[in-house]
Enzyme design. Structure first.
Site, PDB file in Angstrom:
ATOM      1  N   ARG A 124       0.915  -1.210   0.129  1.00 33.08           N
ATOM      2  CA  ARG A 124       0.098  -0.424  -0.303  1.00 33.08           C
ATOM      3  C   ARG A 124       0.946   1.127  -0.007  1.00 33.08           C
ATOM      4  NH1 ARG A 124      -2.462   3.587   3.836  1.00 33.08           N
ATOM      5  NH2 ARG A 124      -4.612   4.074   3.152  1.00 33.08           N
ATOM      6  N   SER A 127     -13.061  -3.326   0.945  1.00 34.56           N
ATOM      7  CA  SER A 127     -13.236  -2.778   1.836  1.00 34.56           C
ATOM      8  C   SER A 127     -15.024  -2.612   2.224  1.00 34.56           C
ATOM      9  CB  SER A 127     -12.971  -1.315   2.314  1.00 34.56           C
ATOM     10  OG  SER A 127     -11.147  -1.153   2.142  1.00 34.56           O
ATOM     11  N   LYS A 146      -4.461   6.201   7.480  1.00 39.62           N
ATOM     12  CA  LYS A 146      -5.220   6.064   6.947  1.00 39.62           C
ATOM     13  C   LYS A 146      -5.914   8.110   6.901  1.00 39.62           C
ATOM     14  CE  LYS A 146      -8.918   4.704   4.465  1.00 39.62           C
ATOM     15  NZ  LYS A 146      -8.720   4.920   3.035  1.00 39.62           N
TER      16      LYS A 146
HETATM   17  C1  LIG Z   1      -7.518  -5.356   3.965  1.00 40.30           C
HETATM   18  C2  LIG Z   1      -7.856  -4.184   3.887  1.00 40.30           C
HETATM   19  N1  LIG Z   1      -9.133  -3.146   4.422  1.00 40.30           N
HETATM   20  C3  LIG Z   1      -9.762  -2.160   3.816  1.00 40.30           C
HETATM   21  C4  LIG Z   1      -8.253  -1.441   3.804  1.00 40.30           C
HETATM   22  C5  LIG Z   1      -9.382  -0.201   2.794  1.00 40.30           C
HETATM   23  O1  LIG Z   1      -9.023   0.221   1.986  1.00 40.30           O
HETATM   24  P1  LIG Z   1      -9.382   1.267   1.277  1.00 40.30           P
HETATM   25  O2  LIG Z   1     -10.657   1.533   2.121  1.00 40.30           O
HETATM   26  O3  LIG Z   1      -9.501   1.326  -0.183  1.00 40.30           O
HETATM   27  O4  LIG Z   1      -8.428   2.323   1.541  1.00 40.30           O
HETATM   28  P2  LIG Z   1      -6.783   3.105   1.302  1.00 40.30           P
HETATM   29  O5  LIG Z   1      -6.036   1.713   1.998  1.00 40.30           O
HETATM   30  O6  LIG Z   1      -6.830   2.757  -0.094  1.00 40.30           O
HETATM   31  O7  LIG Z   1      -6.467   3.837   1.707  1.00 40.30           O
HETATM   32  C6  LIG Z   1      -7.010  -2.191   3.470  1.00 40.30           C
HETATM   33  N2  LIG Z   1      -6.237  -1.927   2.170  1.00 40.30           N
HETATM   34  N3  LIG Z   1      -6.444  -3.747   3.570  1.00 40.30           N
HETATM   35  C1  LIG Z   2      -5.511   1.332   5.693  1.00 44.25           C
HETATM   36  C2  LIG Z   2      -7.225   1.468   6.615  1.00 44.25           C
HETATM   37  N1  LIG Z   2      -8.177   0.747   6.385  1.00 44.25           N
HETATM   38  C3  LIG Z   2      -9.405   1.164   7.227  1.00 44.25           C
HETATM   39  S1  LIG Z   2      -8.370   1.617   8.227  1.00 44.25           S
HETATM   40  C4  LIG Z   2      -6.548   2.003   7.904  1.00 44.25           C
HETATM   41  C5  LIG Z   2      -4.817   1.927   8.536  1.00 44.25           C
HETATM   42  C6  LIG Z   2      -4.834   0.640   9.239  1.00 44.25           C
HETATM   43  O1  LIG Z   2      -3.637   1.223   9.748  1.00 44.25           O
HETATM   44  P1  LIG Z   2      -3.252   0.719  11.468  1.00 44.25           P
HETATM   45  O2  LIG Z   2      -3.291  -0.185  11.659  1.00 44.25           O
HETATM   46  O3  LIG Z   2      -1.644   1.161  11.538  1.00 44.25           O
HETATM   47  O4  LIG Z   2      -4.228   1.639  12.158  1.00 44.25           O
END
Ligand SMILES: Cc1ncc(COP(=O)(O)OP(=O)(O)O)c(N)n1
Ligand SMILES: Cc1ncsc1CCOP(=O)(O)O
Ligand SMILES: [Mg+2]
Length: 219
Positions: free
Chosen positions: A46, A117, A146
């Site tokens: 990511r 998601s 995020k």
């Molecule tokens: C395993 C997993 N779950 C949720 C997310 C979040 O995806 P998204 O809502 O598209 O947000 P971004 O990660 O793209 O900022 C994820 N990456 N992985």
């Molecule tokens: C990518 C993403 N989607 C929902 S929360 C999140 C961030 C999770 O990061 P952390 O484990 O540091 O809280």
């Protein structure tokens, strides 16, 4: 190649590490290697946020991380960037509600793993109908990883979805640590997904190991 079986997917989701260059305190290739040594079961590339790599540099970095995963038998999932996943012949893609439509992504990637998601029942049901292999639900707890994260819903959202008959492989995300992973698993998640708990740890190896112990002892 056939679609991944849901029981295999559930096992892979147990400790799902997500990372990009901006999340790491140490050298990212070292962070991933330590996390794998600690027992993570799945990895997501990511690369986003301020200072994230783009273009050729992003591709080259992804390829290096993918090579590490390949050598160690850890499936490599790409976040958001379907074209990159195809160019790398990655194991799968994760997309959210603001990304490309899940049905179109499923068509593009064939039998590769598709993660979507979901924040509520409607999104979870739509993801299943579109051909998701798993859903990512969160944020469960507040997160700093995020920028545009929605409000944390607590482990109750997982219990609620399971109660409504959502039986697809489900991974929880957002603010998860070794301290709270047990309650997330008890709510019905198949696994936990983390960025900072491992990427920002002084020892990604020990951090991964602690999460692995908590999640596997919860079975
Ligand atoms: C395993 C997993 N779950 C949720 C997310 C979040 O995806 P998204 O809502 O598209 O947000 P971004 O990660 O793209 O900022 C994820 N990456 N992985
Ligand atoms: C990518 C993403 N989607 C929902 S929360 C999140 C961030 C999770 O990061 P952390 O484990 O540091 O809280
Ligand atoms: Mg996304």
């Amino acid at each position: 190649m056939a679609r991944i079986a849901s029981e295999v997917m559930r096992e892979r989701l147990k400790v799902y590490f997500i990372m990009g260059s901006t999340n790491c305190k140490k050298q990212p290739l070292e962070v991933l290697t330590e996390a794998i040594d600690g027992g993570i079961t799945l990895f997501q590339f990511r690369e986003k946020g301020s200072g994230a790599l783009v273009g050729e540099q992003k591709y080259e970095f992804a390829r290096q991380l993918q090579n590490i995963c390949k050598k160690r038998g850890i499936p490599f999932i790409v976040n958001d960037d379907v074209e990159l996943a195809l160019a790398l012949d990655a194991d799968g893609v994760h997309i959210g509600q603001d990304d490309e439509d899940a049905r179109i992504v499923r068509e593009k990637i064939g039998d590769k793993i598709l993660g979507v998601s979901a924040h509520n029942l409607k999104e979870a049901q739509a993801a299943i109908a579109a051909g998701a292999d798993y859903i990512g639900v969160g944020p469960i707890y507040p997160t700093k990883s995020k920028e545009d994260a929605k409000k944390a819903q607590g482990p109750e959202i997982i219990r609620f979805l399971r109660g409504q008959g959502v039986d697809i492989p489900l991974v929880a995300i957002g603010g998860i640590t070794a301290e709270n992973a047990g309650e997330v698993m008890n709510a019905g998640a198949d696994g936990v997904s983390v960025i900072s708990a491992i990427a920002s740890a002084a020892s990604p190896f020990l951090a991964a190991k602690q999460l692995v112990q908590t999640v596997f002892n919860n079975d």
